[in-house]
Design an enzyme around this catalytic site. Structure first.
Site, PDB file in Angstrom:
ATOM      1  NE  ARG A 240      -4.413  -0.808   0.248  1.00 22.80           N
ATOM      2  CZ  ARG A 240      -4.685  -1.839  -0.566  1.00 22.80           C
ATOM      3  NH1 ARG A 240      -3.797  -2.242  -1.437  1.00 22.80           N
ATOM      4  NH2 ARG A 240      -5.851  -2.452  -0.521  1.00 22.80           N
ATOM      5  CD  GLU A 269      -2.319   3.810  -5.053  1.00 20.87           C
ATOM      6  OE1 GLU A 269      -1.124   3.467  -4.922  1.00 20.87           O
ATOM      7  OE2 GLU A 269      -3.248   2.993  -5.189  1.00 20.87           O
ATOM      8  CG  HIS A 287      -3.006  -0.236  -6.645  1.00 21.19           C
ATOM      9  ND1 HIS A 287      -3.323   0.461  -5.518  1.00 21.19           N
ATOM     10  CD2 HIS A 287      -3.226  -1.553  -6.310  1.00 21.19           C
ATOM     11  CE1 HIS A 287      -3.709  -0.360  -4.570  1.00 21.19           C
ATOM     12  NE2 HIS A 287      -3.652  -1.603  -5.023  1.00 21.19           N
TER      13      HIS A 287
END
Ligand code: 8YV
Length: 333
Positions: A240, A269, A287
């Site tokens: 993360r 992000e 991601h």
């Protein structure tokens, strides 16, 4: 009674159809990211939500949506959900573990190898038309993966799957650090040796982060930790954003304090620090750790299974396959 649910983001059309067979669905085919106000507005009157990491489900939102009974997240991570607040209000939370373990481990390994062997940097060089002479002995020298020491911080299902790849496929020594040490049989199964965090930082040739995000893992890798790593080491983050202090990492990559990094997740992000974008020795992906067709389908399907079971509408009502706060179920009439 037909329950009403909100699907916050777009999904595979046939899986959305299955959701519609069971519920009155408000979906989001345009796949916009809802602001907190928009989310609150759309959740009015909904009994369940199929959510993703892009929505924050917190106490204030729950208080404004008292009819909400289930938050079914598409993703193994659920740090976007205040689970304690859900539990206190009898709201069930579910996630999508297991179905993404091997795919995400594949991706973490690929990112680590790309960083170690400078694959993205070399590809950009070639696409720019800079490859004008063959056989240069020191062009894009990287570091070996096979036989090196693989360090894993966070040793859940995905960490263990990465350990198996390293030990069994690449002959790596595997060391790990985790809040709790694994049982001896599990350690033996993935050929991994437990070490303290300092040893992990100091001995890893390739360090991969696979721990969940929480207040206690915020900036688990910052300037002090990067200073303990080998100058030849690589760092891969598929966990993360926020687990790594991205500003400190950019400084360490720029100064050569560590050799390279592979990053799939970022603080803030989808906005990235410009320093990271400017560095050649970091491989950056948006991601996509779980993004294979089969796995993303399995994740969405599991979230739908969870919703159907959680809301108790129809014959498939029952025990959700992957509850995060199962205590809520026991308290239900
Ligand atoms: C998801 C993830 O794509 O499972 C997780 O925790 O980070 C990813 O696999 C993401 O959460 C989508 O909601």
């Amino acid at each position: 009674m037909h329950c009403a649910v909100l699907a916050t983001r777009a999904t595979f059309p046939d899986i959305a159809d299955r959701l519609r067979q069971h519920f009155d669905v408000e979906d989001n085919p345009a796949d916009t990211i809802f602001s907190p106000e928009e989310l609150l507005r759309r959740l009015q009157g909904k009994h369940g939500v199929m959510s993703t990491g892009s929505e924050r489900i917190d106490a204030a939102l729950l208080d404004a949506c008292p009819q909400l009974r289930a938050v079914c997240n598409v993703g193994v991570g659920y740090n976007n959900v205040d689970v304690d607040a859900c539990t206190a209000r009898g709201v069930l939370v579910t996630n999508t573990p297991d179905v993404l373990t091997e795919t995400t481990a594949d991706f973490g390994f690929a990112l680590m190898m790309a960083a170690a062997r400078r694959i993205a940097e070399a590809e950009h060089f070639l696409r720019r038309g800079d490859w004008t002479r063959t056989g240069i002995y020191d062009m894009f020298l990287g570091s070996d993966v096979h036989g090196a020491t693989l360090g894993i911080l966070g040793m859940g299902r995905i960490g263990q799957a990465i350990a198996r790849r390293g030990a069994l496929g690449f002959g790596m020594r595997v060391i790990y650090h985790n809040r709790t040490r694994l049982a001896p049989a599990v350690e033996a199964g993935c050929r991994a040796e437990y070490v303290d965090k300092d040893t992990l930082l100091g001995q890893s040739d390739h360090l991969v982060l696979v721990l969940p995000y929480s207040q206690s893992s915020h900036h688990a890798i910052g300037a002090a930790e990067l200073d303990r790593m080998k100058p030849t080491a690589t760092l891969t983050n598929i966990a993360r954003g926020g687990i790594v202090d991205d500003a400190a990492l950019a400084r360490a990559l720029r100064s050569g304090r560590i050799a390279a990094a592979g990053l799939d997740v970022f603080e803030g992000e989808p906005t990235l620090r410009p320093e990271l974008l400017a560095l050649p020795n970091v491989v950056l992906t948006p991601h996509i750790g779980s993004a294979s067709v089969g796995t993303r389908r399995a994740m969405a399907s599991l979230a739908v299974d969870n919703l159907i079971a959680a809301l108790g509408c129809g014959p498939q009502a029952g025990r959700p396959p992957s509850p995060v706060n199962p205590a809520v179920l026991q308290k239900r009439p």
